[in-house]
Scaffold this active site. Sequence first.
Site, PDB file in Angstrom:
ATOM      1  N   SER A   1       1.006  -1.309   0.014  1.00  0.00           N
ATOM      2  CA  SER A   1      -0.053  -0.006   0.025  1.00  0.00           C
ATOM      3  C   SER A   1       0.796   1.086   0.008  1.00  0.00           C
ATOM      4  O   SER A   1       0.105   2.294   0.112  1.00  0.00           O
ATOM      5  CB  SER A   1      -1.008  -0.139   1.044  1.00  0.00           C
ATOM      6  OG  SER A   1      -1.987  -1.095   1.110  1.00  0.00           O
TER       7      SER A   1
ATOM      8  N   THR B   1      -1.096   2.312   4.880  1.00  0.00           N
ATOM      9  CA  THR B   1      -0.490   3.920   4.688  1.00  0.00           C
ATOM     10  C   THR B   1       0.264   3.929   5.852  1.00  0.00           C
ATOM     11  O   THR B   1       0.095   3.559   6.735  1.00  0.00           O
ATOM     12  CB  THR B   1      -1.581   4.924   4.572  1.00  0.00           C
ATOM     13  OG1 THR B   1      -2.541   4.862   3.392  1.00  0.00           O
ATOM     14  CG2 THR B   1      -0.963   6.216   4.820  1.00  0.00           C
TER      15      THR B   1
ATOM     16  N   THR C   1       1.536   6.904   0.782  1.00  0.00           N
ATOM     17  CA  THR C   1       0.428   5.776   0.574  1.00  0.00           C
ATOM     18  C   THR C   1       0.481   5.643  -1.125  1.00  0.00           C
ATOM     19  O   THR C   1       0.794   6.719  -1.705  1.00  0.00           O
ATOM     20  CB  THR C   1      -0.789   5.916   1.113  1.00  0.00           C
ATOM     21  OG1 THR C   1      -1.770   4.858   0.801  1.00  0.00           O
ATOM     22  CG2 THR C   1      -1.446   7.319   0.325  1.00  0.00           C
TER      23      THR C   1
ATOM     24  N   ARG D   1      -8.174   9.361  -8.366  1.00  0.00           N
ATOM     25  CA  ARG D   1      -8.795   9.216  -6.993  1.00  0.00           C
ATOM     26  C   ARG D   1      -7.602   9.918  -5.898  1.00  0.00           C
ATOM     27  O   ARG D   1      -6.591   9.108  -6.011  1.00  0.00           O
ATOM     28  CB  ARG D   1      -9.387   7.971  -6.483  1.00  0.00           C
ATOM     29  CG  ARG D   1      -9.935   8.190  -5.136  1.00  0.00           C
ATOM     30  CD  ARG D   1      -8.836   7.651  -3.929  1.00  0.00           C
ATOM     31  NE  ARG D   1      -9.360   7.458  -2.668  1.00  0.00           N
ATOM     32  CZ  ARG D   1      -8.675   7.434  -1.608  1.00  0.00           C
ATOM     33  NH1 ARG D   1      -7.314   6.955  -1.885  1.00  0.00           N
ATOM     34  NH2 ARG D   1      -9.368   6.974  -0.293  1.00  0.00           N
TER      35      ARG D   1
ATOM     36  N   THR E   1      -4.941   6.591   8.991  1.00  0.00           N
ATOM     37  CA  THR E   1      -4.921   5.658   8.170  1.00  0.00           C
ATOM     38  C   THR E   1      -6.328   4.984   8.051  1.00  0.00           C
ATOM     39  O   THR E   1      -7.166   5.305   8.799  1.00  0.00           O
ATOM     40  CB  THR E   1      -3.921   4.600   8.408  1.00  0.00           C
ATOM     41  OG1 THR E   1      -3.905   3.420   7.223  1.00  0.00           O
ATOM     42  CG2 THR E   1      -4.260   3.927   9.760  1.00  0.00           C
ATOM     43  N   GLY E   2      -6.610   4.465   6.785  1.00  0.00           N
ATOM     44  CA  GLY E   2      -7.956   3.981   6.489  1.00  0.00           C
ATOM     45  C   GLY E   2      -8.768   4.582   5.339  1.00  0.00           C
ATOM     46  O   GLY E   2      -8.072   5.190   4.500  1.00  0.00           O
TER      47      GLY E   2
HETATM   48  N1  ASP Z   1      -5.863   6.550   4.009  1.00  0.00           N
HETATM   49  C1  ASP Z   1      -5.307   6.256   2.800  1.00  0.00           C
HETATM   50  C2  ASP Z   1      -6.144   6.669   1.535  1.00  0.00           C
HETATM   51  O1  ASP Z   1      -7.636   6.714   1.476  1.00  0.00           O
HETATM   52  C3  ASP Z   1      -5.559   4.528   2.638  1.00  0.00           C
HETATM   53  C4  ASP Z   1      -4.962   3.751   3.926  1.00  0.00           C
HETATM   54  O2  ASP Z   1      -4.687   4.497   4.864  1.00  0.00           O
HETATM   55  O3  ASP Z   1      -4.735   2.619   3.567  1.00  0.00           O
HETATM   56  O4  ASP Z   1      -5.559   6.765   0.477  1.00  0.00           O
END
Ligand code: ASP
Length: 338
Positions: A96, A198, A216, A226, A249-250
């Site tokens: 990621s 991330t 990330t 995106r 993250t997320g």
């Molecule tokens: N926050 C990151 C995103 O939305 C993804 C992740 O943390 O895995 O791009």
Amino acid sequence: MFSRRKFLSKLGLTTFGIGLSGVYSSCNANDKAGPTATIDQLAKNERKAKPTIISTWYHGLPANEAGWKIIEKGGRAVDAVEQGVRVPEADPKSTSVGYGGKPDREGNVTLDACIMDEKGNCGSVCFLKNFMHPISVARKVMDESPHVMMAGIGAQEFALSKGFKKMNLLTPESKIAWEEWTTENNYKPMINVENHDTIGMLALDQSGHMAGACTTSGLAYKMHGRVGDSPIIGAGLFVDNEVGGAVATGHGEKVIETVGSFLVVELMRQGASPQEACEEAVHRIIKRNKDYQDIQIGYLAMNMKGDIGSFCIHKGFNYALYQDEKNQMVESKFYHKN
Ligand code: ASP
């Protein structure tokens, strides 16, 4: 959960029934330094820097090691976070981040990253293709351009002009996984356990200064173009050297909607501990999203003393903590047991 009452009492305030903006102006009639100075003073008085590095997920362990080499020699936090997150950026097994990151649904690896130093300077790149170290390009944006954020082809041209070399970031393994995904043709831009890795990192150096970095490849199989929260200052990362820092993250869209990392830092400014601030920021997202059970968000925060907090919606978020000569994984507290 911390309460407004607790905020006020932490600040030594007893007046209730005022908006938070009123907190500052009502805080202490005898304080000649002025309201904002009062809160800043509080942070300074309490500050006893404890060199620390924290970063999200397991790839935070080797990243922290790299950052610590700089911190232990008395180096700057901003150098530590840049060198630290370059480790997973270069690791094809970190799928990621950087090289080996999962592509968008058309097979393009597009990267997002940002960095902030102790002076509040920031640099960011988003939708960057073909460069292994977006964090170092972001650093160049911060240090050697008049801008904060650069995107797409312009960011690529900027990277080339600064001597970065182009390369193909799609590893054979990521290509196979993407090809398998295309056969299912099942586009669901949701975060699950496989695709939220991330790296967000915060470092507190021996001079008591804080910096942060976030990098990330974003949501796996996202729509082309995106951009998530990770390169957005205040969403994926925020650092205020008087207060502390936070990373996210997320599911990035949800973090952007609530300007999550800035929120965490502002809550700390108002007296919340890093843990309380992370919990409140997650609760804001839960309140706004009835489908929160399908969303994973994790926040990680540190104040200027080196106190740490973290909170996530679902069990499973963890982070690497380098402090007191130890580098170890810590499980985050969470809202909802799966
Ligand atoms: N926050 C990151 C995103 O939305 C993804 C992740 O943390 O895995 O791009």
